[in-house]
Design an enzyme around this catalytic site. Structure first.
Site, PDB file in Angstrom:
ATOM      1  N   ASP A  98       0.804  -1.254   0.172  1.00 35.76           N
ATOM      2  CA  ASP A  98      -0.183   0.044  -0.105  1.00 35.76           C
ATOM      3  C   ASP A  98       0.862   1.205   0.239  1.00 35.76           C
ATOM      4  OD1 ASP A  98       0.568  -0.521   2.640  1.00 35.76           O
ATOM      5  OD2 ASP A  98      -0.655   0.982   3.307  1.00 35.76           O
ATOM      6  N   GLU A 160      -0.056  -0.875   6.058  1.00 31.54           N
ATOM      7  CA  GLU A 160       1.173  -0.065   6.703  1.00 31.54           C
ATOM      8  C   GLU A 160       0.930   1.493   6.705  1.00 31.54           C
ATOM      9  OE1 GLU A 160       4.913   1.783   7.899  1.00 31.54           O
ATOM     10  OE2 GLU A 160       3.944   1.667   6.062  1.00 31.54           O
TER      11      GLU A 160
END
Length: 455
Positions: A98, A160
């Site tokens: 991500d 994250e």
């Protein structure tokens, strides 16, 4: 591959790494084109596409098993396995797929999700943080022909950049699949493109929202201004007490440490930060001490009228979000309480104030760099870069590292990465130094080689 005897020697391994780098770059560009901004619900499907792409790359790299997993409400993560040859340790290779929001596509020199090379750097959101980490791991596995000399668990997280809110649940639910003897986290940066680093400390993070009120409703600034104050001015005076005259954080009771790390070149550091001419540094002590071992406070946002919408009235209420980075050794909740009490004590003129906790708490963390695994890591990285590896702190916060250490207390944790000060992680024109990327792949490949020899 049947253990240590089949592991290629370093010279042959370097050739294998060089051979896989063009394909790794191509696949990195493919990943960068996927806007996997999990923090934005509009990109949830893109994040799922990103996970599927990573899973496909893991299968192509010879994984014996590939799973896409997610905790309830969480982003998709990828777990892939390369079984350990008999007698060999298992190494977890971690990265995340991500990415951060762009901060405004129109501010980039080239489209953020169209990878573009300029002067030996690949520009694009996620090119460094952390799709380069994903492709570092996969390139290493390709260099070994899909049969690494040690067992490998590839764990690529999908949230994250949102603070890993469901990581604890993932680790609990899939502990057996993720268990490892060594954990290599590719989500950090080097002090320079030719100087490899092992990150051994990280600052923590807390934030609060401070809300100041002075009036029941807006009041005419001409009729009442003077004896009657406004909430925005009171808030500004409160926020100004967070630093002393030298720029050090003035909140009492916070931990501050130090190190013997040398100062970077000041001109380079100013340029990398984008500091305007004549603007002074804040605080005292060396730059590494201020960045890695001292608290830092920043006001991240204000709720108040926009200049274009301002009227000649006294503002009844104003709010601000205050973020504070914490030095290693600091308890995060104690620091947040200290920040709260400081703000409450320093609101002027009897203004009403409330301070509420923000959404995130990240504990600062430090790692012990002693033992055989770290010795092998220093040797592998120094050999790949041609420069001695250094141990460094990071001013940022990576909350999941402490989570890994708690979940797998017997594992050695190594924090590495292929960013550098010019990578502009989270910023406009994020980029990856391509030559350093190749050195990072070789360093990790040599590490697995040395860990196999250790066994």
């Amino acid at each position: 591959m049947a253990g240590q005897q089949s592991t290629p020697p370093p010279a042959e391994l370097a050739e294998a790494v060089a051979a896989v780098l063009p394909g790794a770059r191509t696949d990195l560009e493919t990943l960068v084109r996927i806007p996997s901004i999990w923090a934005d619900p509009a990109h949830a499907e893109d994040t799922r596409r990103s996970a599927e792409a990573v899973a496909g790359l893991a299968r192509d790299a010879g994984a014996a098993e590939v799973r896409t997993i997610a905790a309830e409400g969480g982003a998709p993560a990828v777990v892939a396995h390369w079984p350990a040859p008999e007698g060999m340790p298992t190494v977890m290779l971690y990265a995340h797929h991500d990415v951060q929001p762009t901060g405004g596509d129109d501010q980039w020199s080239s489209p953020p999700f169209e990878p573009t090379e300029r002067d030996g750097r690949l520009y694009g959101r996620g090119a460094a943080d952390d799709k380069a980490g994903v492709m570092t791991h996969l390139a290493v596995l390709r260099a070994y022909g899909g049969t690494p000399p040690v067992g490998v668990v590839l764990f690529v997280e999908g949230e994250e950049e949102s603070g890993s809110p469901t990581l604890t649940a993932l680790l609990e639910q899939h502990r057996d699949r993720l268990a490892a003897d060594v954990i290599v986290i590719a989500d950090a940066a080097n002090p320079a493109v030719d100087v490899p680093a092992l990150t051994t400390s990280l600052r923590g993070l807390v934030d609060v929202v401070v809300d100041v009120s002075m009036l029941e409703r807006p009041a005419h600034s001409g009729v009442y201004g003077g004896p009657v104050g406004d909430a925005l001015t009171a808030l500004c005076r409160t926020l100004a007490t967070l630093h002393d005259d030298k720029g050090d954080v003035a909140v009492p009771g916070l931990v501050r440490g130090s190190s013997d790390a040398p100062d970077p070149d000041e001109a380079t550091y100013r340029s990398d930060a984008g500091l305007l001419d004549g603007v002074e540094f804040l605080g005292t002590g060396s730059i590494p001490d201020r960045v890695n071992h001292a608290p830092a406070v920043a006001v991240l946002g204000l709720d108040a009228p926009r200049v274009a919408e301002a009227a000649n009235v006294l503002i009844p209420r104003a709010r601000a979000m205050v973020s504070m980075r914490l030095a290693p050794g600091q308890d995060a909740l104690e620091a947040r309480q200290a920040l709260t009490e400081h703000l409450e004590r320093n609101v002027p003129w009897g203004a009403h104030v409330s301070v509420t906790p923000g959404s995130g708490v990240a504990e600062p963390f430090s790692l012990s760099s002693t033992g055989e695994v770290y010795d092998h890591a220093r040797a592998a990285f120094s050999s790949a870069y041609g420069t001695a590896a250094v141990e460094t702190g990071i001013g940022g916060s990576i909350p999941f590292i402490a989570e890994f250490a708690r979940s797998f207390p017997g594992a050695a944790v190594l924090v590495t990465g292929v960013g550098d000060p010019a990578s502009r992680w989270h910023g406009i024109d994020e980029s990856l130094h391509l030559e350093m990327f190749g050195k990072g792949v070789l360093a990790e490949a040599l590490l697995l080689h040395r860990l196999a020899g250790r066994a």
